[in-house]
Design a protein around this motif. Structure first.
Motif, PDB file in Angstrom:
ATOM      1  N   THR A   5       0.851  -1.185   0.000  1.00  0.00           N
ATOM      2  CA  THR A   5       0.000   0.000   0.000  1.00  0.00           C
ATOM      3  C   THR A   5       0.890   1.238   0.000  1.00  0.00           C
ATOM      4  O   THR A   5       1.900   1.299   0.696  1.00  0.00           O
ATOM      5  CB  THR A   5      -0.905   0.019   1.235  1.00  0.00           C
ATOM      6  OG1 THR A   5      -0.126  -0.175   2.423  1.00  0.00           O
ATOM      7  CG2 THR A   5      -1.958  -1.071   1.152  1.00  0.00           C
ATOM      8  N   ARG A  45      -2.910   8.919   9.759  1.00  0.00           N
ATOM      9  CA  ARG A  45      -2.945   7.459   9.634  1.00  0.00           C
ATOM     10  C   ARG A  45      -1.582   6.823   9.885  1.00  0.00           C
ATOM     11  O   ARG A  45      -1.491   5.626  10.187  1.00  0.00           O
ATOM     12  CB  ARG A  45      -3.489   7.071   8.259  1.00  0.00           C
ATOM     13  CG  ARG A  45      -4.934   7.485   8.048  1.00  0.00           C
ATOM     14  CD  ARG A  45      -5.550   6.775   6.877  1.00  0.00           C
ATOM     15  NE  ARG A  45      -6.877   7.279   6.579  1.00  0.00           N
ATOM     16  CZ  ARG A  45      -7.773   6.624   5.848  1.00  0.00           C
ATOM     17  NH1 ARG A  45      -7.460   5.433   5.341  1.00  0.00           N
ATOM     18  NH2 ARG A  45      -8.962   7.142   5.608  1.00  0.00           N
ATOM     19  N   THR A  48      -0.838   4.888  13.199  1.00  0.00           N
ATOM     20  CA  THR A  48      -1.172   3.470  13.365  1.00  0.00           C
ATOM     21  C   THR A  48      -0.445   2.596  12.348  1.00  0.00           C
ATOM     22  O   THR A  48      -0.699   1.386  12.279  1.00  0.00           O
ATOM     23  CB  THR A  48      -2.696   3.248  13.225  1.00  0.00           C
ATOM     24  OG1 THR A  48      -3.130   3.701  11.939  1.00  0.00           O
ATOM     25  CG2 THR A  48      -3.448   4.010  14.313  1.00  0.00           C
ATOM     26  N   GLU A  50      -0.669   2.492   9.039  1.00  0.00           N
ATOM     27  CA  GLU A  50      -1.653   1.893   8.143  1.00  0.00           C
ATOM     28  C   GLU A  50      -1.073   1.493   6.793  1.00  0.00           C
ATOM     29  O   GLU A  50      -1.468   0.471   6.222  1.00  0.00           O
ATOM     30  CB  GLU A  50      -2.814   2.862   7.942  1.00  0.00           C
ATOM     31  CG  GLU A  50      -3.940   2.310   7.106  1.00  0.00           C
ATOM     32  CD  GLU A  50      -5.181   3.179   7.136  1.00  0.00           C
ATOM     33  OE1 GLU A  50      -6.018   3.010   6.234  1.00  0.00           O
ATOM     34  OE2 GLU A  50      -5.300   4.028   8.041  1.00  0.00           O
ATOM     35  N   PHE A  51      -0.133   2.270   6.246  1.00  0.00           N
ATOM     36  CA  PHE A  51       0.369   2.008   4.896  1.00  0.00           C
ATOM     37  C   PHE A  51       1.815   1.541   4.927  1.00  0.00           C
ATOM     38  O   PHE A  51       2.608   1.969   5.771  1.00  0.00           O
ATOM     39  CB  PHE A  51       0.258   3.268   4.041  1.00  0.00           C
ATOM     40  CG  PHE A  51      -1.140   3.817   3.962  1.00  0.00           C
ATOM     41  CD1 PHE A  51      -2.192   3.020   3.541  1.00  0.00           C
ATOM     42  CD2 PHE A  51      -1.404   5.118   4.341  1.00  0.00           C
ATOM     43  CE1 PHE A  51      -3.480   3.514   3.472  1.00  0.00           C
ATOM     44  CE2 PHE A  51      -2.688   5.631   4.278  1.00  0.00           C
ATOM     45  CZ  PHE A  51      -3.733   4.822   3.848  1.00  0.00           C
ATOM     46  N   THR A  54       4.300   5.650   2.586  1.00  0.00           N
ATOM     47  CA  THR A  54       3.403   6.788   2.697  1.00  0.00           C
ATOM     48  C   THR A  54       4.154   8.101   2.593  1.00  0.00           C
ATOM     49  O   THR A  54       5.301   8.210   3.040  1.00  0.00           O
ATOM     50  CB  THR A  54       2.623   6.758   4.026  1.00  0.00           C
ATOM     51  OG1 THR A  54       1.641   7.794   4.037  1.00  0.00           O
ATOM     52  CG2 THR A  54       3.537   6.906   5.233  1.00  0.00           C
ATOM     53  N   ARG A  67       7.632   4.172  13.816  1.00  0.00           N
ATOM     54  CA  ARG A  67       6.946   3.324  12.845  1.00  0.00           C
ATOM     55  C   ARG A  67       7.504   3.451  11.429  1.00  0.00           C
ATOM     56  O   ARG A  67       7.446   2.505  10.657  1.00  0.00           O
ATOM     57  CB  ARG A  67       5.452   3.665  12.795  1.00  0.00           C
ATOM     58  CG  ARG A  67       4.700   3.336  14.067  1.00  0.00           C
ATOM     59  CD  ARG A  67       3.213   3.597  13.902  1.00  0.00           C
ATOM     60  NE  ARG A  67       2.474   3.311  15.113  1.00  0.00           N
ATOM     61  CZ  ARG A  67       2.001   2.127  15.459  1.00  0.00           C
ATOM     62  NH1 ARG A  67       2.219   1.102  14.647  1.00  0.00           N
ATOM     63  NH2 ARG A  67       1.328   1.953  16.569  1.00  0.00           N
ATOM     64  N   ARG A 185       7.445   1.800   6.216  1.00  0.00           N
ATOM     65  CA  ARG A 185       7.209   1.249   7.546  1.00  0.00           C
ATOM     66  C   ARG A 185       8.377   0.353   7.956  1.00  0.00           C
ATOM     67  O   ARG A 185       8.953  -0.359   7.130  1.00  0.00           O
ATOM     68  CB  ARG A 185       5.890   0.468   7.561  1.00  0.00           C
ATOM     69  CG  ARG A 185       5.234   0.377   8.928  1.00  0.00           C
ATOM     70  CD  ARG A 185       3.841  -0.192   8.832  1.00  0.00           C
ATOM     71  NE  ARG A 185       3.875  -1.485   8.137  1.00  0.00           N
ATOM     72  CZ  ARG A 185       2.898  -1.930   7.377  1.00  0.00           C
ATOM     73  NH1 ARG A 185       1.812  -1.200   7.188  1.00  0.00           N
ATOM     74  NH2 ARG A 185       3.000  -3.097   6.773  1.00  0.00           N
TER      75      ARG A 185
END
Length: 259
Positions: A5, A45, A48, A50-51, A54, A67, A185
Motif C-alpha cells: 500500500t 494514519r 497506526t 496503516e500504509f 506513505t 513506525r 514502515r
C-alpha cells in the motif's frame, strides 16, 4: 506478487511523480495499491502504521519515527516552495496571526514553520487545505496558512500575501524548505525498502522523461484545478530533490525535525 500500500496525495506533484510506479510501468517484485488522501490525513494514519509506504509531512516525522523512516526518493522540498500566510488586507505578520488562523493540520510542515516564525498565535482553526482560502475570504477566519495550489490562486479570492514562510526559513537557515518525504514502515524487509526507494526514483525520472504520460491521471485527480495551475504545481514541487533528497535536503530535514 506482493502488494504494497502506498499513501500519497491527489495533488498534481504526486500523481505526476508516482504515475509510472502506480501503473506498473516500473519493473518491481511487488505491485502498488495506491491510496490517495490529503496530506494531513496521511499524517494521522501514520500513527497506526496503516500504509507500507506513505508520504508524510516533515513536521510529522518526529511523532511517527517509531513506525516509519525516510526514503531518499520522492521528497517534496526546495527553495521557493514554502507555505504562505494570507489575509484579506495587507498587515504586519504579527497582527495577522493574532486572531483566528486557519491551518491545514497540526502535523503539517506548514504549521511547524508557522509556530517557529510566530510562537504567539491566536486561535488556530483546522481546515482541509482546499477550504482555507474561502474561509479567509468569507471572514470566517482572520488569516490562513496555505499550501499546495492555493499559493497560485489566493489572488483570485481577493486575498493578500502577508508572509512567505519559505522565504523566512531560507533566510534563517540558508537551507531549502523540507515539506514532505516518502517513508517506509519499519517492518518492511530491508531489500523491499531498497527496491521501493529505487522504484520511486525511477518513477520520478520516468515522469521527467515522459511528462505527457501522466496527463490523464493528473487531471483526473486534480478536481477543478486548471491545466495552467497543474503545470505550475508540478514545476514547483517536483525537482532534483524528488530524485534524491541529497545532503543539503537531509540537513534541512534534520534541522526542522530538531526544532
Amino acid at each position: 506478487m506482493r502488494e504494497l500500500t502506498f499513501g500519497y496525495s491527489p495533488c498534481p506533484n504526486d500523481t505526476f511523480a508516482f504515475h509510472a510506479l502506480t501503473h506498473g510501468l516500473i519493473e518491481t517484485s511487488f505491485r502498488i495499491r495506491p491510496v490517495l488522501l490529503d496530506i494531513e490525513e496521511l499524517n494521522r494514519r501514520a500513527h497506526t502504521g496503516e500504509f507500507d509506504l506513505t508520504k508524510l509531512s516533515v513536521g510529522a516525522f518526529a511523532a511517527v519515527g517509531d513506525r516509519y523512516s525516510l526514503l531518499r526518493s520522492g521528497a517534496a522540498l526546495g527553495m521557493g516552495v514554502g507555505p504562505l500566510v494570507v489575509a484579506r488586507s495587507a498587515q504586519p505578520f504579527a497582527d495577522a496571526v493574532r486572531g483566528r488562523v486557519a491551518i491545514p493540520g497540526r502535523d503539517t510542515t506548514a504549521f511547524r514553520l508557522l509556530r517557529l516564525a510566530a510562537p504567539s498565535l491566536g486561535e488556530v482553526v483546522e481546515l482541509r487545505y482546499d477550504r482555507i482560502l474561502r474561509a479567509v475570504a468569507d471572514g470566517e477566519v482572520d488569516a490562513g496558512l496555505i499550501i499546495h495550489e492555493s499559493r497560485f490562486t489566493y489572488g483570485e479570492h481577493g486575498l493578500t500575501k502577508v508572509i512567505d514562510l519559505g522565504d523566512w526559513w531560507e533566510r534563517e537557515t540558508q537551507l531549502p524548505v523540507p515539506l514532505a518525504g516518502i517513508c517506509a514502515r519499519h517492518d518492511l524487509a530491508p531489500e523491499i525498502r531498497s527496491e521501493a526507494e529505487r522504484a520511486i526514483r525511477t518513477s520520478v525520472q520516468h515522469a521527467f522523461d515522459h511528462p505527457e504520460a501522466s496527463r490523464e491521471y493528473v487531471r483526473a485527480n486534480a478536481q477543478e484545478m486548471s491545466a495552467e495551475v497543474c503545470a505550475q504545481h508540478i514545476a514547483l514541487y517536483v525537482n532534483e530533490h524528488s530524485l534524491d533528497i541529497g545532503e543539503l535536503g537531509l540537513a534541512a530535514i534534520a534541522r526542522l525535525v530538531a526544532t
